[in-house]
Design a protein around this motif. Structure first.
Motif, PDB file in Angstrom:
ATOM      1  N   SER A 191      -3.221 -12.416   5.995  1.00 23.64           N
ATOM      2  CA  SER A 191      -2.203 -11.458   5.598  1.00 23.64           C
ATOM      3  C   SER A 191      -1.836 -10.602   6.797  1.00 23.64           C
ATOM      4  O   SER A 191      -2.677 -10.313   7.643  1.00 23.64           O
ATOM      5  CB  SER A 191      -2.728 -10.577   4.466  1.00 23.64           C
ATOM      6  OG  SER A 191      -1.762  -9.592   4.156  1.00 23.64           O
ATOM      7  N   GLU A 210     -11.547  -0.250   5.934  1.00 25.56           N
ATOM      8  CA  GLU A 210     -11.069  -1.047   4.795  1.00 25.56           C
ATOM      9  C   GLU A 210     -11.517  -2.494   4.854  1.00 25.56           C
ATOM     10  O   GLU A 210     -11.539  -3.173   3.824  1.00 25.56           O
ATOM     11  CB  GLU A 210      -9.543  -1.008   4.736  1.00 25.56           C
ATOM     12  CG  GLU A 210      -8.970   0.377   4.502  1.00 25.56           C
ATOM     13  CD  GLU A 210      -7.451   0.388   4.507  1.00 25.56           C
ATOM     14  OE1 GLU A 210      -6.870   1.263   3.853  1.00 25.56           O
ATOM     15  OE2 GLU A 210      -6.852  -0.479   5.180  1.00 25.56           O
ATOM     16  N   TRP A 216      -7.310 -11.237   8.496  1.00 23.17           N
ATOM     17  CA  TRP A 216      -6.042 -10.556   8.779  1.00 23.17           C
ATOM     18  C   TRP A 216      -5.321 -11.268   9.907  1.00 23.17           C
ATOM     19  O   TRP A 216      -5.977 -11.777  10.838  1.00 23.17           O
ATOM     20  CB  TRP A 216      -6.263  -9.100   9.198  1.00 23.17           C
ATOM     21  CG  TRP A 216      -6.665  -8.159   8.098  1.00 23.17           C
ATOM     22  CD1 TRP A 216      -7.866  -7.523   7.978  1.00 23.17           C
ATOM     23  CD2 TRP A 216      -5.865  -7.712   6.986  1.00 23.17           C
ATOM     24  NE1 TRP A 216      -7.855  -6.730   6.851  1.00 23.17           N
ATOM     25  CE2 TRP A 216      -6.649  -6.824   6.230  1.00 23.17           C
ATOM     26  CE3 TRP A 216      -4.560  -7.997   6.560  1.00 23.17           C
ATOM     27  CZ2 TRP A 216      -6.183  -6.203   5.074  1.00 23.17           C
ATOM     28  CZ3 TRP A 216      -4.101  -7.371   5.407  1.00 23.17           C
ATOM     29  CH2 TRP A 216      -4.899  -6.490   4.680  1.00 23.17           C
ATOM     30  N   ARG A 217      -3.999 -11.240   9.866  1.00 19.15           N
ATOM     31  CA  ARG A 217      -3.189 -11.766  10.968  1.00 19.15           C
ATOM     32  C   ARG A 217      -3.581 -11.116  12.302  1.00 19.15           C
ATOM     33  O   ARG A 217      -3.685 -11.775  13.340  1.00 19.15           O
ATOM     34  CB  ARG A 217      -1.706 -11.535  10.660  1.00 19.15           C
ATOM     35  CG  ARG A 217      -0.707 -11.985  11.726  1.00 19.15           C
ATOM     36  CD  ARG A 217      -0.372 -10.923  12.773  1.00 19.15           C
ATOM     37  NE  ARG A 217       0.016  -9.645  12.230  1.00 19.15           N
ATOM     38  CZ  ARG A 217       1.242  -9.320  11.844  1.00 19.15           C
ATOM     39  NH1 ARG A 217       2.198 -10.190  11.928  1.00 19.15           N
ATOM     40  NH2 ARG A 217       1.499  -8.090  11.384  1.00 19.15           N
ATOM     41  N   GLU A 224       0.906  -7.223   8.087  1.00 19.22           N
ATOM     42  CA  GLU A 224       1.882  -6.201   7.726  1.00 19.22           C
ATOM     43  C   GLU A 224       3.247  -6.604   8.272  1.00 19.22           C
ATOM     44  O   GLU A 224       3.360  -7.021   9.418  1.00 19.22           O
ATOM     45  CB  GLU A 224       1.434  -4.852   8.307  1.00 19.22           C
ATOM     46  CG  GLU A 224       2.215  -3.691   7.778  1.00 19.22           C
ATOM     47  CD  GLU A 224       1.684  -2.342   8.268  1.00 19.22           C
ATOM     48  OE1 GLU A 224       0.524  -2.254   8.718  1.00 19.22           O
ATOM     49  OE2 GLU A 224       2.463  -1.379   8.209  1.00 19.22           O
ATOM     50  N   LEU A 265       0.881  -1.169   0.000  1.00 19.38           N
ATOM     51  CA  LEU A 265       0.000   0.000   0.000  1.00 19.38           C
ATOM     52  C   LEU A 265       0.918   1.218   0.000  1.00 19.38           C
ATOM     53  O   LEU A 265       1.869   1.276   0.777  1.00 19.38           O
ATOM     54  CB  LEU A 265      -0.911  -0.027   1.228  1.00 19.38           C
ATOM     55  CG  LEU A 265      -1.749  -1.315   1.358  1.00 19.38           C
ATOM     56  CD1 LEU A 265      -2.501  -1.361   2.685  1.00 19.38           C
ATOM     57  CD2 LEU A 265      -2.724  -1.462   0.190  1.00 19.38           C
ATOM     58  N   GLN A 325       1.636 -12.214  17.651  1.00 14.88           N
ATOM     59  CA  GLN A 325       1.679 -11.517  16.362  1.00 14.88           C
ATOM     60  C   GLN A 325       2.738 -12.108  15.427  1.00 14.88           C
ATOM     61  O   GLN A 325       2.501 -12.217  14.223  1.00 14.88           O
ATOM     62  CB  GLN A 325       1.958 -10.029  16.600  1.00 14.88           C
ATOM     63  CG  GLN A 325       1.862  -9.188  15.338  1.00 14.88           C
ATOM     64  CD  GLN A 325       2.395  -7.789  15.515  1.00 14.88           C
ATOM     65  OE1 GLN A 325       3.360  -7.562  16.243  1.00 14.88           O
ATOM     66  NE2 GLN A 325       1.768  -6.827  14.848  1.00 14.88           N
ATOM     67  N   CYS A 350       2.503  -5.995   2.987  1.00 12.08           N
ATOM     68  CA  CYS A 350       1.751  -7.097   3.586  1.00 12.08           C
ATOM     69  C   CYS A 350       2.137  -8.425   2.949  1.00 12.08           C
ATOM     70  O   CYS A 350       2.165  -8.558   1.724  1.00 12.08           O
ATOM     71  CB  CYS A 350       0.243  -6.874   3.428  1.00 12.08           C
ATOM     72  SG  CYS A 350      -0.386  -5.475   4.387  1.00 12.08           S
TER      73      CYS A 350
HETATM   74  P1  GDP Z   1      -1.600  -6.024  13.123  1.00 12.76           P
HETATM   75  O1  GDP Z   1      -1.076  -7.403  13.281  1.00 12.76           O
HETATM   76  O2  GDP Z   1      -2.586  -5.630  14.185  1.00 12.76           O
HETATM   77  O3  GDP Z   1      -0.518  -5.007  12.927  1.00 12.76           O
HETATM   78  O4  GDP Z   1      -2.473  -5.978  11.788  1.00 12.76           O
HETATM   79  P2  GDP Z   1      -2.195  -6.756  10.414  1.00 12.76           P
HETATM   80  O5  GDP Z   1      -0.730  -6.937  10.203  1.00 12.76           O
HETATM   81  O6  GDP Z   1      -3.066  -7.953  10.375  1.00 12.76           O
HETATM   82  O7  GDP Z   1      -2.702  -5.660   9.360  1.00 12.76           O
HETATM   83  C1  GDP Z   1      -3.883  -5.803   8.684  1.00 12.76           C
HETATM   84  C2  GDP Z   1      -4.233  -4.553   7.928  1.00 12.76           C
HETATM   85  O8  GDP Z   1      -4.686  -3.571   8.852  1.00 12.76           O
HETATM   86  C3  GDP Z   1      -3.100  -3.910   7.151  1.00 12.76           C
HETATM   87  O9  GDP Z   1      -3.619  -3.325   5.988  1.00 12.76           O
HETATM   88  C4  GDP Z   1      -2.595  -2.834   8.088  1.00 12.76           C
HETATM   89  O10 GDP Z   1      -2.027  -1.757   7.372  1.00 12.76           O
HETATM   90  C5  GDP Z   1      -3.876  -2.431   8.786  1.00 12.76           C
HETATM   91  N1  GDP Z   1      -3.677  -2.023  10.174  1.00 12.76           N
HETATM   92  C6  GDP Z   1      -2.678  -2.374  10.995  1.00 12.76           C
HETATM   93  N2  GDP Z   1      -2.833  -1.805  12.200  1.00 12.76           N
HETATM   94  C7  GDP Z   1      -3.961  -1.082  12.125  1.00 12.76           C
HETATM   95  C8  GDP Z   1      -4.669  -0.258  13.046  1.00 12.76           C
HETATM   96  O11 GDP Z   1      -4.256  -0.046  14.184  1.00 12.76           O
HETATM   97  N3  GDP Z   1      -5.841   0.300  12.607  1.00 12.76           N
HETATM   98  C9  GDP Z   1      -6.320   0.084  11.346  1.00 12.76           C
HETATM   99  N4  GDP Z   1      -7.477   0.648  10.982  1.00 12.76           N
HETATM  100  N5  GDP Z   1      -5.670  -0.666  10.464  1.00 12.76           N
HETATM  101  C10 GDP Z   1      -4.519  -1.243  10.840  1.00 12.76           C
END
Ligand code: GDP
Ligand code: MG
Length: 387
Positions: free
Chosen positions: A222, A91, A121-122, A224, A44, A270, A207
């Motif tokens: 998926s 999103e 999402w992860r 990040e 992104l 995580q 991601c």
């Molecule tokens: P994490 O493990 O909580 O960091 O989240 P992921 O890695 O599963 O990320 C999933 C998606 O959510 C990706 O597109 C990230 O850019 C986005 N994302 C990560 N953290 C946040 C957050 O705090 N708020 C929001 N709205 N999106 C997030």
């Protein structure tokens, strides 16, 4: 051991089942967890636009070992060089769904693999893993079944939304400091050096899309990824990936204990899920400077709480997640992208379920449902000798 979902009242009353979350119920042997493999990735950009490539991937570039050691001012650039992602934009799973749509014809695992999988999402799985130990924040996960696949997408709870909108300035700055640390530790090119003079833009993300399996549940998720280590022993993702974290400098054994019990659990969950082998922590002093770094190998994190009666246990986390997947898979029976089973949890209680149709809970976008309903675009035909 996986306790079956309990009915709240007599079977005959047919009340909605719930899922208990007490750690003691999940302390069996560690369940099967397939070594996560990367299926692909996406990026992104600064405007939060999707690209089906690794352009946003950054390269681990810690300060030289012989040098003076880190002295990172994490508050530098705040707030004037901070571009924040718009958190009002919901999103959902959209970016992951775009990846999946574009790669559904090339998925490994054989025909029908996706139909038996759970897609999420992860970060949502991380919340499930830590649920048996969480005492502060509840969650809500919306679930829909479509073409067999179970999709899970988080819904922001009213409490979480209120807290986000009322986020104290100090907490806002702490969030910036976490991203700033990444900038001090990462280069844009392999072998390059960090450039902390630029802006911190939280729209940008790399991601990884991974395949795994927990018990009998195939997973496609998926997450990040902060950076890859060009010097890593294996250059194969996800084993070359590094997760970066900041934490307050610890000054007493009691502070370390608290850190191991709470923060390390979240870090472990995580990074264990996607198979990221190392978490590099920067410890910040009260002035907001990182003066020391420490690498925590993901697979050794549990050692810090193994003999702590108030510690956490990876088996409990994974058994609970497996039990939740059983619960969700058996609750969401009807295949309908407009139907949502909302799983809700608050600390101290069980996971409960409510059923909804369409707005505001339905989360599979029309563009996804329609494209998946069409036949796979046929690949260019290989000419046969008869042609
Ligand atoms: P994490 O493990 O909580 O960091 O989240 P992921 O890695 O599963 O990320 C999933 C998606 O959510 C990706 O597109 C990230 O850019 C986005 N994302 C990560 N953290 C946040 C957050 O705090 N708020 C929001 N709205 N999106 C997030
Ligand atoms: Mg990080």
């Amino acid at each position: 051991m996986e306790p079956r979902a309990t009915k709240r009242k007599a079977e005959a009353l047919d009340v909605a089942p719930t899922l208990p979350t007490e750690p003691a119920l999940y302390s069996g042997p560690f369940p099967f967890y397939r070594r996560p493999s990367q299926l692909g990735c996406f990026s992104l950009d600064a405007q939060r636009r999707y690209h089906g490539d690794a352009r946003a991937l950054r390269y681990y570039s810690p300060p030289p070992i012989n040098g003076p050691g880190p002295d990172f001012d994490l508050r530098d650039g705040y707030p004037e060089r901070y571009l924040r992602r718009d958190e009002e934009v919901r999103e959902g799973l959209d970016h992951l769904l775009r990846w999946l749509l574009e790669h559904r014809g090339q998925l490994e695992g054989g025909p029908g693999w996706l139909a038996g999988a759970t897609v999420t999402w992860r970060g949502h799985l991380t919340k499930l893993l830590t649920t048996p130990y969480e005492r502060q924040e509840g969650w809500q996960l919306a679930a829909s079944r479509f073409q067999g696949t179970l999709y899970l997408s988080e819904v922001e709870t009213p409490t979480a939304r209120a807290q986000r909108l009322a986020r104290p300035p100090l907490l806002q700055e702490l969030m910036y400091m976490g991203y700033k640390f990444e900038q001090y530790m990462c280069a844009d090119k392999p072998g390059g050096f960090p450039d902390p003079s630029g802006e911190v833009n939280t729209n940008v993300a790399f991601c990884s899309v991974l395949r795994s399996r927990l018990g009998r549940h195939p997973l496609l998720f998926s997450g990040e990824v902060d950076c890859t280590d060009p010097q890593a022993a294996s250059t194969q993702p996800p084993t070359c990936y590094v997760e970066l974290k900041t934490s307050k400098e610890m000054r007493s054994p009691g502070q370390w204990r608290t850190f191991y019990r709470h923060k390390l659990l979240k870090w472990w969950a995580q990074s264990f899920l996607p198979g990221v082998p190392n978490v590099v922590a920067g410890f910040r002093n009260p002035e907001g400077f990182v003066c020391s770094l420490k690498t925590f190998p993901t697979m050794k994190m549990f050692e810090h709480v193994r003999n702590d009666p108030d510690g956490w246990n990876p088996s409990v986390c994974m058994n609970f997640c497996a039990a939740f997947l059983n619960f969700a898979q058996s609750t969401v029976v009807e295949d309908d992208p407009r139907l949502v089973h909302l799983f809700s949890w608050e600390p101290g209680g069980p996971v409960t379920v409510s059923v909804h149709r369409d707005a505001p809970y339905a989360f599979l976008p029309t563009w996804y449902v329609e494209a998946m309903t069409q036949d796979l675009p046929s690949l260019p035909r290989t000419p046969s000798p008869k042609d």
